[in-house]
Each structure stands twice: as C-alpha cells, then as structure tokens.
Design a protein around this motif. Structure first.
Motif, PDB file in Angstrom:
ATOM      1  N   TYR A   1      -5.593   0.863  10.162  1.00  0.00           N
ATOM      2  CA  TYR A   1      -5.501  -0.070   9.117  1.00  0.00           C
ATOM      3  C   TYR A   1      -6.558  -1.078   9.652  1.00  0.00           C
ATOM      4  O   TYR A   1      -6.151  -1.985  10.171  1.00  0.00           O
ATOM      5  CB  TYR A   1      -4.524  -0.603   8.555  1.00  0.00           C
ATOM      6  CG  TYR A   1      -3.498   0.399   7.579  1.00  0.00           C
ATOM      7  CD1 TYR A   1      -3.709  -0.150   6.380  1.00  0.00           C
ATOM      8  CD2 TYR A   1      -3.312   1.650   7.747  1.00  0.00           C
ATOM      9  CE1 TYR A   1      -3.204   0.590   5.262  1.00  0.00           C
ATOM     10  CE2 TYR A   1      -2.679   2.280   6.645  1.00  0.00           C
ATOM     11  CZ  TYR A   1      -2.824   2.000   5.530  1.00  0.00           C
ATOM     12  OH  TYR A   1      -2.244   2.521   4.489  1.00  0.00           O
TER      13      TYR A   1
ATOM     14  N   ALA B   1     -11.631  -6.299  -5.479  1.00  0.00           N
ATOM     15  CA  ALA B   1     -12.746  -6.084  -4.832  1.00  0.00           C
ATOM     16  C   ALA B   1     -14.197  -6.673  -5.223  1.00  0.00           C
ATOM     17  O   ALA B   1     -14.450  -6.761  -6.481  1.00  0.00           O
ATOM     18  CB  ALA B   1     -12.699  -4.463  -4.932  1.00  0.00           C
TER      19      ALA B   1
ATOM     20  N   ASP C   1      -6.763  -4.922   2.236  1.00  0.00           N
ATOM     21  CA  ASP C   1      -6.796  -3.628   1.896  1.00  0.00           C
ATOM     22  C   ASP C   1      -8.252  -3.089   2.101  1.00  0.00           C
ATOM     23  O   ASP C   1      -9.026  -3.614   1.380  1.00  0.00           O
ATOM     24  CB  ASP C   1      -6.193  -3.209   0.537  1.00  0.00           C
ATOM     25  CG  ASP C   1      -5.733  -1.738   0.203  1.00  0.00           C
ATOM     26  OD1 ASP C   1      -5.664  -1.153   1.601  1.00  0.00           O
ATOM     27  OD2 ASP C   1      -5.068  -1.326  -0.646  1.00  0.00           O
ATOM     28  N   HIS C   2      -8.520  -1.924   2.608  1.00  0.00           N
ATOM     29  CA  HIS C   2      -9.637  -1.117   2.963  1.00  0.00           C
ATOM     30  C   HIS C   2     -10.607  -2.076   3.856  1.00  0.00           C
ATOM     31  O   HIS C   2     -11.036  -1.500   4.633  1.00  0.00           O
ATOM     32  CB  HIS C   2     -10.291  -0.833   1.431  1.00  0.00           C
ATOM     33  CG  HIS C   2      -9.638  -0.066   0.559  1.00  0.00           C
ATOM     34  ND1 HIS C   2      -9.054   1.112   0.756  1.00  0.00           N
ATOM     35  CD2 HIS C   2      -9.196  -0.385  -0.576  1.00  0.00           C
ATOM     36  CE1 HIS C   2      -8.617   1.706  -0.004  1.00  0.00           C
ATOM     37  NE2 HIS C   2      -8.400   0.670  -1.113  1.00  0.00           N
TER      38      HIS C   2
ATOM     39  N   TYR D   1      -8.940  -7.504  -1.180  1.00  0.00           N
ATOM     40  CA  TYR D   1      -9.474  -6.023  -1.175  1.00  0.00           C
ATOM     41  C   TYR D   1     -11.192  -6.382  -0.649  1.00  0.00           C
ATOM     42  O   TYR D   1     -11.768  -7.298  -0.427  1.00  0.00           O
ATOM     43  CB  TYR D   1      -9.606  -5.587  -2.614  1.00  0.00           C
ATOM     44  CG  TYR D   1      -8.104  -5.170  -2.960  1.00  0.00           C
ATOM     45  CD1 TYR D   1      -7.651  -3.880  -2.858  1.00  0.00           C
ATOM     46  CD2 TYR D   1      -7.264  -6.096  -3.493  1.00  0.00           C
ATOM     47  CE1 TYR D   1      -6.285  -3.610  -3.299  1.00  0.00           C
ATOM     48  CE2 TYR D   1      -5.805  -5.868  -3.631  1.00  0.00           C
ATOM     49  CZ  TYR D   1      -5.366  -4.510  -3.492  1.00  0.00           C
ATOM     50  OH  TYR D   1      -4.162  -4.150  -3.725  1.00  0.00           O
ATOM     51  N   GLN D   2     -11.838  -4.998  -0.735  1.00  0.00           N
ATOM     52  CA  GLN D   2     -12.838  -4.851  -0.098  1.00  0.00           C
ATOM     53  C   GLN D   2     -14.091  -5.765  -0.591  1.00  0.00           C
ATOM     54  O   GLN D   2     -13.906  -5.974  -2.072  1.00  0.00           O
ATOM     55  CB  GLN D   2     -13.375  -3.419   0.143  1.00  0.00           C
ATOM     56  CG  GLN D   2     -13.767  -2.744  -1.262  1.00  0.00           C
ATOM     57  CD  GLN D   2     -12.238  -2.321  -1.932  1.00  0.00           C
ATOM     58  OE1 GLN D   2     -11.171  -2.491  -1.812  1.00  0.00           O
ATOM     59  NE2 GLN D   2     -12.720  -1.484  -2.818  1.00  0.00           N
TER      60      GLN D   2
ATOM     61  N   ASP E   1       0.869  -1.121  -0.036  1.00  0.00           N
ATOM     62  CA  ASP E   1      -0.002  -0.072   0.042  1.00  0.00           C
ATOM     63  C   ASP E   1       0.920   1.107   0.012  1.00  0.00           C
ATOM     64  O   ASP E   1       1.486   1.565   1.040  1.00  0.00           O
ATOM     65  CB  ASP E   1      -0.634   0.018   1.268  1.00  0.00           C
ATOM     66  CG  ASP E   1      -1.956   1.288   1.413  1.00  0.00           C
ATOM     67  OD1 ASP E   1      -2.012   2.030   0.180  1.00  0.00           O
ATOM     68  OD2 ASP E   1      -2.725   1.194   2.278  1.00  0.00           O
TER      69      ASP E   1
ATOM     70  N   TYR F   1      -5.836  -5.062  -8.124  1.00  0.00           N
ATOM     71  CA  TYR F   1      -7.186  -5.424  -8.058  1.00  0.00           C
ATOM     72  C   TYR F   1      -7.440  -6.912  -8.721  1.00  0.00           C
ATOM     73  O   TYR F   1      -8.607  -7.193  -9.215  1.00  0.00           O
ATOM     74  CB  TYR F   1      -8.416  -4.386  -8.560  1.00  0.00           C
ATOM     75  CG  TYR F   1      -8.304  -3.376  -7.663  1.00  0.00           C
ATOM     76  CD1 TYR F   1      -9.543  -3.556  -6.474  1.00  0.00           C
ATOM     77  CD2 TYR F   1      -7.599  -2.543  -7.342  1.00  0.00           C
ATOM     78  CE1 TYR F   1      -9.339  -2.509  -5.538  1.00  0.00           C
ATOM     79  CE2 TYR F   1      -7.552  -1.478  -6.433  1.00  0.00           C
ATOM     80  CZ  TYR F   1      -8.539  -1.529  -5.398  1.00  0.00           C
ATOM     81  OH  TYR F   1      -8.743  -0.534  -4.603  1.00  0.00           O
TER      82      TYR F   1
END
Length: 289
Positions: A29, A128, A81-82, A101-102, A16, A198
């Motif tokens: 985080y 994501a 991440d996220h 990812y989210q 990141d 991604y």
C-alpha cells in the motif's frame, strides 16, 4: 511507534475492503509507505534536519507517486487510497481520520511565506482528482467530490462538488458547534465508506440537472402565462391573431428529463412539466376567431 503503525494499518482495513491481511497492507500500500516516510521526515524537519527531511520526502515521492512536504502536519489514522498524484503542501494541516484518493492536491494560491495551504479537520473525505487550494479550513466530516476545485472554506458536514465547488448537501443547518468524533461516530462513519468513498453518494443531487429542472419549470409557467394572455386578447379583439409556436417533441427531452427525475424527484404538488407536457399555442384559425 508500533502502536501508531498498527493504528495506521487498521485504518486501511476499516476503509478498503480489498485489504486482506497485515502483510499485504504493510508491503503493498503506497499510501501507507508515504505516510510512514512522512512521519520520519516530519520529525527530522522539526529538529532542523531539513535537507535530510526533504531528501527522504523526494525518495518516497519517486517510490510511491505521493508528495508530502515534510512541514505538513498529518493527524492519526490518515489514509491515502491508491495514492498516485497526491500532493500535500508545506503548511497543510490534516486532522484525524481523513481520507484522500488519487490525484488530490492540497495546494496554495500564493508565493508568500506563511500559511498558504488548507486545513482539513477530522473525518474529511476528499474524492479523486479534487483540488483544495488556499489557506482556509474544510470543516469536520465534510466531503469533497471527485474533481472538485475548492477555493473557499467548507462548513462542517457539508458535501461540495463542481468547479468552482458548490455545496449540494449539508448534514445539518449551520451551527457554531463543531461535530466531535467519538469512537461510536467514527465507527458509523467507517460503515458508510462503501457508499460515499469518493466524497459523493449515489443519490447526490446534481447541481446542473437541478438548474435545468428549474429552467424547464419556469419555461412551462411562462408558456401557460402567454397562453392566458392570448386568450384574453382574443376575447377583447376578435381580429387578434396569434402565431403558431414550434412544437416540442417529448423524445427531444427524454434524456434530460430522465437525468432530472433521477436526481430531483417531483415534489408533492406534482411536476406539471412531466405530468402534462406543454402544448403549442393554438392559432386563431383553429378556434374560429
């Protein structure tokens, strides 16, 4: 314990570019918070303190928006991440250097007990919103594109996109040898995160555009074949009259052709559809037949 904590934090810096310092990562985080809570809840789960393990898992689900069942097995340097909306089921297994990812779901498709969630091998990247559903394996180094739905095994090194998931890129032909993740290869993979963070890269082929290209090329070939047949019929029978085909305007296909060109460049023999657009067939009145 502190060695693993430092390793988890360093994995954030490696993947990141927005991470600036140790304190920021440790305090801001949620993916790291959820991972640390899972380490504790998983230890409690293994020591048969399951109610306490589930309670800690639920508490951090409220705090981070990330739900990791205490029974799931998570490897080293795991990075979310996220994070909001991530769900990892009880029998899921995650290898080392995996990135989610989210909105990712590692879920099951059965209510039967036993193995019902996926296994992600080392170095997998899941984009994501992707859903990986079922008790199969996603091979080492594979990439799952954003919003893809995967319901069957993915070979090592492959990139999968779409609903249902389709392989659009392979790192190498299928072999029985599973890629190993030595430190040098891991560092090279980290340097690539900025390009395919991604699960897809900017030059990833679009399977829909590729299918449209094949259809348009086939239509062009059929059009040429029909024109040849009509010419032959006029030579055999002077009274033969063929009809006028509707005209195809280039501007009607401009957007489609632009998408096709961007993802699937013409081959060496040239793309006749783009080099010489198909013209409507002439009627027999035009050639005096």
């Amino acid at each position: 314990m502190f060695h693993h904590l430092r390793e988890d934090i360093n994995s954030v810096f490696a993947r990141d570019p927005a991470a600036r310092n140790f304190l920021e990562v440790l305090t801001n985080y949620p993916g790291l918070h959820a991972l640390l809570a899972h380490r504790l809840s998983h230890w409690l789960w293994q020591h048969n303190l399951k109610w306490l393990a589930r309670t800690i898992s639920t508490l951090f689900r409220w705090l981070t928006g990330i739900e990791i069942h205490p029974g799931a097995r998570i490897g080293r340097r795991f990075f979310i991440d996220h994070g909001m909306g991530v769900v990892i089921g009880e029998t899921a297994e995650v290898g080392d250097d995996v990135t989610l990812y989210q909105g990712v779901t590692l879920g099951g498709t059965s209510w039967n007990k036993g193995k019902r969630h996926p296994t992600l091998e080392d170095g997998v990247i899941v984009g994501a919103g992707a859903k990986i559903l079922g008790p199969f394996t996603v091979g080492a180094g594979a990439k799952i594109g954003s919003n893809a739905v995967i319901t069957k095994a993915v070979p090592a090194g492959a990139t999968v996109v779409g609903i249902p998931g389709k392989i659009v890129k392979r790192a190498e032909p299928d072999t029985e040898e599973v890629p190993t993740f030595d430190p040098e290869r891991r560092e090279a993979m980290r340097r690539k995160f900025g390009f395919d963070a991604y699960g897809v890269s900017q030059d990833m082929p679009d399977p829909v555009a590729r299918s449209m290209q094949a259809m348009l090329d086939h239509m062009h070939a059929v059009d040429q074949r029909i024109e040849q047949m009509c010419n032959t019929l006029r030579k055999l029978d002077a009274s033969y009259r063929d009809g006028q085909l509707p005209e195809l305007r280039d501007e009607d296909f401009a957007d489609i052709l632009a998408d096709v060109d961007s993802c699937c460049p013409p081959q060496e023999d040239g793309d006749k559809r783009r080099d010489a657009p198909a013209k409507p067939l002439k009627s027999s009145d035009d050639d005096g037949a």
